[in-house]
Design an enzyme around this catalytic site. Structure first.
Site, mmCIF file in Angstrom:
data_model
loop_
_atom_site.group_PDB
_atom_site.id
_atom_site.type_symbol
_atom_site.label_atom_id
_atom_site.label_comp_id
_atom_site.label_asym_id
_atom_site.label_seq_id
_atom_site.Cartn_x
_atom_site.Cartn_y
_atom_site.Cartn_z
ATOM 1 N N THR A 161 0.824 -1.218 0.000
ATOM 2 C CA THR A 161 0.000 0.000 0.000
ATOM 3 C C THR A 161 0.850 1.256 0.000
ATOM 4 O O THR A 161 0.478 2.262 -0.598
ATOM 5 C CB THR A 161 -0.926 0.001 1.236
ATOM 6 N N SER B 202 10.904 -14.911 0.774
ATOM 7 C CA SER B 202 12.276 -15.293 1.126
ATOM 8 C C SER B 202 13.286 -14.396 0.426
ATOM 9 O O SER B 202 14.326 -14.049 0.994
ATOM 10 C CB SER B 202 12.525 -16.754 0.762
ATOM 11 N N THR C 60 1.110 -4.567 4.179
ATOM 12 C CA THR C 60 0.801 -4.903 5.561
ATOM 13 C C THR C 60 0.114 -6.262 5.725
ATOM 14 O O THR C 60 0.128 -6.827 6.823
ATOM 15 C CB THR C 60 -0.091 -3.822 6.202
ATOM 16 N N ASP C 61 -0.484 -6.811 4.668
ATOM 17 C CA ASP C 61 -1.202 -8.083 4.821
ATOM 18 C C ASP C 61 -0.291 -9.227 5.255
ATOM 19 O O ASP C 61 -0.702 -10.108 6.013
ATOM 20 C CB ASP C 61 -1.909 -8.462 3.517
#
Length: 327
Positions: A12, A62, A86-87
């Site tokens: 975001t 990773s 942020t998820d």
């Protein structure tokens, strides 16, 4: 000349609206429009991912963690900041923390509002994260998450609100490490650090099975048809499951599947009740105070590093016990 390395991993904080007004990943530069005059070091930016974090694969997460760890080992880098959607920020930050040797600060941050929206919080969070990454003392805390002025340990950071600017908190009180205000940075004592895990791609076939009111063993049977190498039970309370699920796990005996359990709530797991005691007796590894998403990554890293059952359990327990007494 030493500098701060900014790893831009989309989300975001760098998103934009499409023609329908729906946010999409954009991955534009973050440094434009940010006043960096208050920082003691210059900042260099590197973009490693441009999309939104719900689309990240384990390989890509990773790679983001690896880019941060690579930067840590460059002599002219004083600290690292990773901006991330942020998820899944809490998962990539934890994955990075598992292999971080603590030599320099690594700070994850992001935004809840897009750059074009009123109240955009990306620049404030980014500047806070850069100031923390410039503090040598922050290295002792391992990988941290900075959001809305809160400094959180990556091990315990969770996204607890999907809309609020104060989206992130610590699952356990000890995970709240400090605050950043206009008066400066206040940091508490570091949590004990663990032996870093080898840097390699985590095992991709570790599943999470949620346990809920009325859950039956049929769900576990279905999960087992996928032939996972590991399975994390997201249990009720202190590690409890319906009797039918405990019975099925007992029936698997010397299965090749490594079972572990994490509570759906804070406080950790323990064999206090009958079903939790049955799981422990059946060899299910108690995940301490980790949530299921982080325990899945820990188990995936452990399975990538070690397949011998006894050594695997010993390595996991050493990590899981490393901070339990620090409340």
């Amino acid at each position: 000349m030493r500098y701060l390395q900014l790893i831009n991993a989309g989300g975001t904080i760098t998103s934009k609206s499409n023609d329908q007004g729906v946010l999409e990943g954009a991955g534009h530069s973050l440094l434009a429009g940010v006043n960096l005059d208050s920082l003691p070091l210059a900042v260099r930016e590197k973009t490693v991912y441009r999309g939104l974090s719900e689309d990240l694969s384990l390989n890509q997460a990773s790679a983001i963690a690896g880019a941060a760890l690579d930067a840590v080992h460059q002599d002219d880098v004083a600290g690292v900041v990773v901006t991330h959607g942020t998820d899944t920020l809490e998962e990539t930050a934890f994955l990075c923390d598992l292999s971080h040797d603590g030599g320099k600060p690594v700070v994850f941050t992001g935004a809840q509002r897009a750059p074009e929206h009123a109240g955009y919080d990306g620049h404030r969070n980014l500047l806070d994260a850069l100031h923390l990454a410039a503090m040598p003392d922050a290295a002792a805390h391992g990988v941290t998450v900075v959001f809305a002025g809160e400094i959180l340990a990556a091990r315990y950071a969770i996204k607890a609100n999907s809309a609020a600017l104060t989206a992130f908190t610590a699952r356990e009180p000890k995970g709240r490490l400090g605050r950043i205000t206009d008066r400066g940075i206040a940091l508490g004592r570091p949590l004990p650090r663990h032996t870093p895990w080898q840097r390699q791609l985590p095992a991709p076939d570790v599943l999470i099975l949620p346990i809920y009111l009325g859950a039956t063993a049929e769900l576990l049977k279905l999960a087992m048809t996928m032939r996972p190498s590991g399975l994390v039970l997201q249990t009720l309370g202190s590690g409890n499951v319906p009797a039918s699920i405990a019975e099925l796990i007992e029936a698997h005996g010397e299965s090749d599947v490594v079972f572990a359990s994490a509570s759906h709530c804070a406080g950790g797991v323990s064999p206090t009740y009958q079903s939790g005691a049955r799981l422990a007796e059946a060899g299910v590894i108690g995940g301490g105070d980790l949530d299921a998403r982080k325990l899945r990554l820990l188990l995936a890293c452990a399975l990538a590093e070690q397949r011998d059952p006894e050594q695997l359990k010993s390595r996991l327990e050493a990590y899981l016990l490393s901070t339990e007494k620090y409340y």
